[in-house]
Design a protein around this motif. Structure first.
Motif, mmCIF file in Angstrom:
data_model
loop_
_atom_site.group_PDB
_atom_site.id
_atom_site.type_symbol
_atom_site.label_atom_id
_atom_site.label_comp_id
_atom_site.label_asym_id
_atom_site.label_seq_id
_atom_site.Cartn_x
_atom_site.Cartn_y
_atom_site.Cartn_z
ATOM 1 N N THR A 84 24.436 -71.205 1.594
ATOM 2 C CA THR A 84 25.707 -71.742 0.643
ATOM 3 C C THR A 84 25.615 -71.044 -0.344
ATOM 4 O O THR A 84 24.412 -70.413 -0.737
ATOM 5 C CB THR A 84 25.596 -73.191 -0.165
ATOM 6 N N TRP A 101 24.921 -79.468 -4.232
ATOM 7 C CA TRP A 101 24.544 -78.587 -2.230
ATOM 8 C C TRP A 101 23.623 -79.600 -1.372
ATOM 9 O O TRP A 101 24.057 -80.257 -0.235
ATOM 10 C CB TRP A 101 24.096 -77.481 -2.551
ATOM 11 N N LYS A 125 23.787 -83.136 -1.808
ATOM 12 C CA LYS A 125 25.024 -84.472 -1.354
ATOM 13 C C LYS A 125 25.733 -83.537 0.314
ATOM 14 O O LYS A 125 25.838 -84.699 1.616
ATOM 15 C CB LYS A 125 26.016 -84.570 -2.575
ATOM 16 N N PHE A 126 25.717 -82.396 -0.330
ATOM 17 C CA PHE A 126 26.553 -82.244 1.281
ATOM 18 C C PHE A 126 25.840 -81.838 2.387
ATOM 19 O O PHE A 126 26.084 -81.862 4.294
ATOM 20 C CB PHE A 126 27.386 -81.043 0.800
ATOM 21 N N LEU A 169 24.985 -85.281 4.023
ATOM 22 C CA LEU A 169 26.166 -84.976 4.854
ATOM 23 C C LEU A 169 26.051 -84.420 6.215
ATOM 24 O O LEU A 169 27.362 -83.949 6.946
ATOM 25 C CB LEU A 169 27.718 -85.324 4.195
ATOM 26 N N VAL A 229 27.051 -81.152 5.897
ATOM 27 C CA VAL A 229 28.607 -80.070 5.871
ATOM 28 C C VAL A 229 28.329 -79.008 5.148
ATOM 29 O O VAL A 229 26.879 -79.346 3.630
ATOM 30 C CB VAL A 229 29.434 -81.434 5.457
ATOM 31 N N ASN A 230 28.518 -77.748 5.517
ATOM 32 C CA ASN A 230 28.450 -77.060 4.340
ATOM 33 C C ASN A 230 29.283 -76.899 3.681
ATOM 34 O O ASN A 230 30.387 -76.488 3.948
ATOM 35 C CB ASN A 230 28.179 -75.760 5.515
ATOM 36 N N PRO A 231 28.775 -76.656 2.688
ATOM 37 C CA PRO A 231 29.821 -76.380 1.538
ATOM 38 C C PRO A 231 30.719 -75.330 1.138
ATOM 39 O O PRO A 231 29.864 -73.765 1.327
ATOM 40 C CB PRO A 231 29.585 -77.342 0.492
ATOM 41 N N PHE A 287 34.374 -75.982 -3.814
ATOM 42 C CA PHE A 287 33.336 -77.261 -4.444
ATOM 43 C C PHE A 287 32.632 -76.563 -5.965
ATOM 44 O O PHE A 287 32.400 -78.038 -6.031
ATOM 45 C CB PHE A 287 32.726 -77.342 -2.736
#
Ligand SMILES: CC(=O)SCCNC(=O)CCNC(=O)[C@H](O)C(C)(C)COP(=O)(O)OP(=O)(O)OC[C@H]1O[C@@H](n2cnc3c(N)ncnc32)[C@H](O)[C@@H]1OP(=O)(O)O
Ligand SMILES: N[C@@H](CCO)C(=O)O
Length: 365
Positions: free
Chosen positions: A309, A336, A338-339, A342, A344-346, A350
């Protein structure tokens, strides 16, 4: 320095360039408690003139209630080989001669520094690193480690750094080494040899750590007379004196060459191939106004580290922003984290909101 421990490796330490250090000592600070499952290690790599005292130089990020809180994490920072703060360096005694190394200190590289970290890591029984983080020279170490030991580091945070030091950066460093070399005391075997040259080197370096706009704001002209004491004049001189109070020219010289040595692709089929070996979840941050490690170097890192990221930071302070923009860096890392929790690749967008915050301007009187 308070809370510093010394790790002693009393065996020859082979160096990438072919030399050998007969023994190695590493000064480090560890904050907090290591978990039984070793899941809470934050390894911070310091920059050029930094030290193991991470709670001091990164107090916006490290400390009680901060992003890296010793109540939650085991935070470790090691003074790098060649430096001034207790690890084996040019002012250390060479056990083979009984005298300080001074000019005979061997050539060391980023990879040697990382290999020395690994000795300490094993000694402390650290089997995995939750997060390895570094800016500038520290980021050079962090990315090198993530390549040389892809399974070791879970999360990697790189700020204002690069995969291969640029001709521009090397030229800056060589110009600074030239300032040290022209100091007539530099040839002496004495801890203060070259110290005035180092002051001039630091003043030059400051120009690359900041930029035109930074000086325009923090050192704005107030003088109308012709007595030549412009604020920028006294600032440059003060910064040289300030470093001379806490560093030595030998370490400055050696570590500037360490920075130049950065090339993660050496012996690995090139930089892109090497970056492709990183397995850590990676956040790369660059500072838009960085004149020394321009943001395209961090874009390159993020492009070639799998699933990395990228976050661009807006700062008045140029390269030194990585030491100053603590609020912005904390916010970016928290989002980052938080993502990645989950899985998820922010995306870049964002983070867009972070860039639009007002700048904090610091005017010095
Ligand atoms: C033991 C140890 O110290 S460990 C090492 C700590 N240092 C590190 O880790 C290295 C990384 N840190 C750094 O490079 C720096 O500390 C930074 C980038 C974080 C901040 O740089 P600073 O020099 O503190 O900030 P800045 O550029 O704003 O300069 C402020 C200083 O310049 C002085 N100054 C500002 N303008 C002027 C001027 N016109 N004329 C003279 N002096 C001036 C200020 O009074 C202030 O002095 P002070 O540091 O004695 O309080
Ligand atoms: N101000 C930083 C610059 C190098 O990243 C230092 O002195 O370490």
């Amino acid at each position: 320095m308070l809370n510093t421990s010394i790790f002693k490796h009393h065996a020859p330490f082979k160096l990438e360039a072919g030399g050998v250090l007969p023994e190695v000592e590493l000064a480090y600070q560890a904050l907090g408690q290591l978990n039984t499952d070793c899941s809470n290690v934050i390894w911070v790599c310091h920059a050029f003139t930094g030290s193991q005292d991470v709670a001091d130089w990164w107090q916006g990020l490290v400390g009680k209630g901060k992003l890296f809180d010793p109540e939650q994490y085991f935070i470790i920072c090691v003074n790098v080989l060649g430096s001034h703060y207790g690890s084996t360096g040019p002012l250390s005694i060479n056990p083979e001669t009984g005298d300080p190394y001074f000019h005979t200190f061997p050539t060391i590289t980023i990879r040697d520094i990382v290999n020395s970290f690994d000795l300490l890591r094993e000694h402390l029984g650290i089997s995995k690193i939750k997060t390895c983080v570094g800016g500038s020279l520290g980021g050079q170490q962090a990315v090198e480690w993530a390549i040389s030991q892809p399974e070791l580091i879970e999360n990697l945070i790189l700020i204002a750094t690069n995969a291969q030091h640029s001709p521009w950066g090397i030229a800056f460093n060589e110009s600074q080494r030239m300032s040290i070399e022209v100091d007539p005391t530099w040839t002496e075997s004495h801890p203060l040899a070259g110290i005035n040259g180092m002051k001039a080197a630091r003043a030059t370096a400051l120009i690359s750590y900041r930029n035109y706009e930074t000086y325009g704001v923090t050192q704005a002209r107030r003088e109308e007379g012709l007595d030549k004491t412009y604020r920028a004049v006294t600032y440059q001189r003060y910064q040289g004196e300030k470093l001379a109070q806490r560093f030595n020219a030998f370490s400055y010289y050696v570590l500037s060459q360490v920075m130049d040595s950065q090339d993660v692709g050496r012996g690995r089929g090139g930089v892109i191939n090497a970056l492709g070996q990183v397995k850590a979840k990676t956040l790369v941050m660059g500072i838009k106004s960085d004149a020394l490690f321009p943001i395209n170097e961090q874009e390159f890192l993020a492009k070639h580290i799998p699933d990395a990221t990228f976050q661009a930071l807006d700062s008045l302070y140029g390269h030194d922003g990585f030491l100053i923009e603590n609020e912005l860096i904390t916010k970016a890392i928290k989002i980052w984290q938080k993502f990645i929790k989950l899985d998820v690749n922010p995306m870049y967008s964002f983070f867009k909101a972070l860039e639009d915050r007002p700048r904090t301007l610091v005017a010095h009187d």
